[in-house]
Design a protein around this motif. Structure first.
Motif, PDB file in Angstrom:
ATOM      1  N   LYS A  40       0.828  -1.207   0.000  1.00  0.00           N
ATOM      2  CA  LYS A  40       0.000   0.000   0.000  1.00  0.00           C
ATOM      3  C   LYS A  40       0.862   1.256   0.000  1.00  0.00           C
ATOM      4  O   LYS A  40       0.543   2.245  -0.670  1.00  0.00           O
ATOM      5  N   ALA A  41       1.953   1.224   0.752  1.00  0.00           N
ATOM      6  CA  ALA A  41       2.838   2.395   0.803  1.00  0.00           C
ATOM      7  C   ALA A  41       3.477   2.655  -0.553  1.00  0.00           C
ATOM      8  O   ALA A  41       3.582   3.801  -1.002  1.00  0.00           O
ATOM      9  N   GLY A  44       0.917   4.202  -2.948  1.00  0.00           N
ATOM     10  CA  GLY A  44       0.271   5.456  -2.595  1.00  0.00           C
ATOM     11  C   GLY A  44       1.191   6.627  -2.345  1.00  0.00           C
ATOM     12  O   GLY A  44       0.702   7.719  -2.041  1.00  0.00           O
ATOM     13  N   CYS A  45       2.513   6.435  -2.444  1.00  0.00           N
ATOM     14  CA  CYS A  45       3.454   7.513  -2.126  1.00  0.00           C
ATOM     15  C   CYS A  45       4.234   7.924  -3.368  1.00  0.00           C
ATOM     16  O   CYS A  45       4.404   7.139  -4.309  1.00  0.00           O
ATOM     17  N   ASP A  46       4.740   9.180  -3.362  1.00  0.00           N
ATOM     18  CA  ASP A  46       5.681   9.550  -4.415  1.00  0.00           C
ATOM     19  C   ASP A  46       7.033   8.926  -4.089  1.00  0.00           C
ATOM     20  O   ASP A  46       7.213   8.265  -3.065  1.00  0.00           O
ATOM     21  N   THR A  48      10.019   9.911  -3.059  1.00  0.00           N
ATOM     22  CA  THR A  48      10.722  10.242  -1.824  1.00  0.00           C
ATOM     23  C   THR A  48      10.016   9.643  -0.619  1.00  0.00           C
ATOM     24  O   THR A  48      10.637   8.997   0.241  1.00  0.00           O
ATOM     25  N   ASP A  49       8.720   9.882  -0.542  1.00  0.00           N
ATOM     26  CA  ASP A  49       7.957   9.339   0.583  1.00  0.00           C
ATOM     27  C   ASP A  49       7.985   7.822   0.594  1.00  0.00           C
ATOM     28  O   ASP A  49       8.052   7.193   1.655  1.00  0.00           O
ATOM     29  N   ALA A  50       7.925   7.227  -0.589  1.00  0.00           N
ATOM     30  CA  ALA A  50       7.933   5.766  -0.677  1.00  0.00           C
ATOM     31  C   ALA A  50       9.229   5.193  -0.124  1.00  0.00           C
ATOM     32  O   ALA A  50       9.213   4.201   0.612  1.00  0.00           O
ATOM     33  N   GLN A  52      11.210   6.501   2.115  1.00  0.00           N
ATOM     34  CA  GLN A  52      11.236   6.654   3.572  1.00  0.00           C
ATOM     35  C   GLN A  52      10.301   5.661   4.251  1.00  0.00           C
ATOM     36  O   GLN A  52      10.653   5.043   5.256  1.00  0.00           O
ATOM     37  N   THR A  53       9.123   5.506   3.691  1.00  0.00           N
ATOM     38  CA  THR A  53       8.147   4.590   4.284  1.00  0.00           C
ATOM     39  C   THR A  53       8.615   3.146   4.181  1.00  0.00           C
ATOM     40  O   THR A  53       8.523   2.380   5.148  1.00  0.00           O
TER      41      THR A  53
END
Length: 207
Positions: A40-41, A44-46, A48-50, A52-53
């Motif tokens: 899901k991460a 659903g993330c761009d 950079t966020d992906a 980190q998550t």
């Protein structure tokens, strides 16, 4: 099938197989949940966020792997420091299951040399009691769980205190069955206490 609590104290291989089977189911559930979160991460993330998550979730998966390794039945019989073993186990429990829920785990332990098999059984008891308390607390927000071990000339006692509940509210079901089988194998006893500081469960076994 008989429940774990109905097995005799000397159930031996049968009891151990049931314990390991239950642990394997829990491992599968934890890993499936973590993999779902990663999927899901990633979707659903761009970028950079992906990254980190996913790095955070990778750390959580590694914490679960360390926890499951610590819970494995010892392959060889040797002598282990119970306090060091429980400290490592609780660190893994905290990182894998408690920190994300805002649940603090504190310890008060004393060095004691025991056989690796007895350490493993006490570790399984501690794991079941802490995670059962955490599952109860996670429904009501952050909290605090305390593990204390004390030793006398004749006995060893492990006490789990949940500051926000009564012992009866989380000492039930499969966790109770597993704890009682292991305590019986160690020729010990389980006591539930309720006081102003919350629920307390004490497992006492001969030294």
């Amino acid at each position: 099938m008989s429940s774990l609590s109905e097995l005799p104290p000397d159930g031996g291989i049968k009891a151990e197989r049931l314990l390991l089977r239950e642990l394997a189911h829990r491992i599968d559930d934890e890993l499936a949940s973590a993999i779902d979160l990663v999927s899901k991460a990633a979707n659903g993330c761009d970028a950079t966020d992906a990254r980190q998550t996913l790095a955070s979730l990778q750390d959580r998966l590694e914490s679960h792997a360390r926890l499951h390794h610590a819970l494995q039945m010892p392959e060889f019989s040797t002598t282990v420091d119970l306090a060091a073993y429980l400290r490592q186990l609780c660190r893994s429990i905290s990182r894998a299951s408690l920190e994300g829920e805002g649940i603090a785990l504190s310890l008060l332990l004393h060095p004691l040399k025991l056989s690796s098999e007895r350490c493993w059984m006490l570790g399984m008891i501690v794991f079941e009691l802490i995670t059962s308390a955490a599952r109860h607390r996670s429904r009501g927000g952050a909290g605090a769980i305390h593990l204390e071990m004390w030793v006398t000339a004749a006995s060893i006692a492990c006490c789990i205190t949940d500051s926000g509940s009564s012992g009866e509210s989380w000492y039930r079901g499969e966790a109770r069955d597993i704890v009682e089988v292991l305590a019986a194998r160690l020729q010990g006893a389980v006591d539930i206490c309720v006081g102003p500081d919350g629920g307390k469960i004490v497992v006492s076994v001969p030294r």
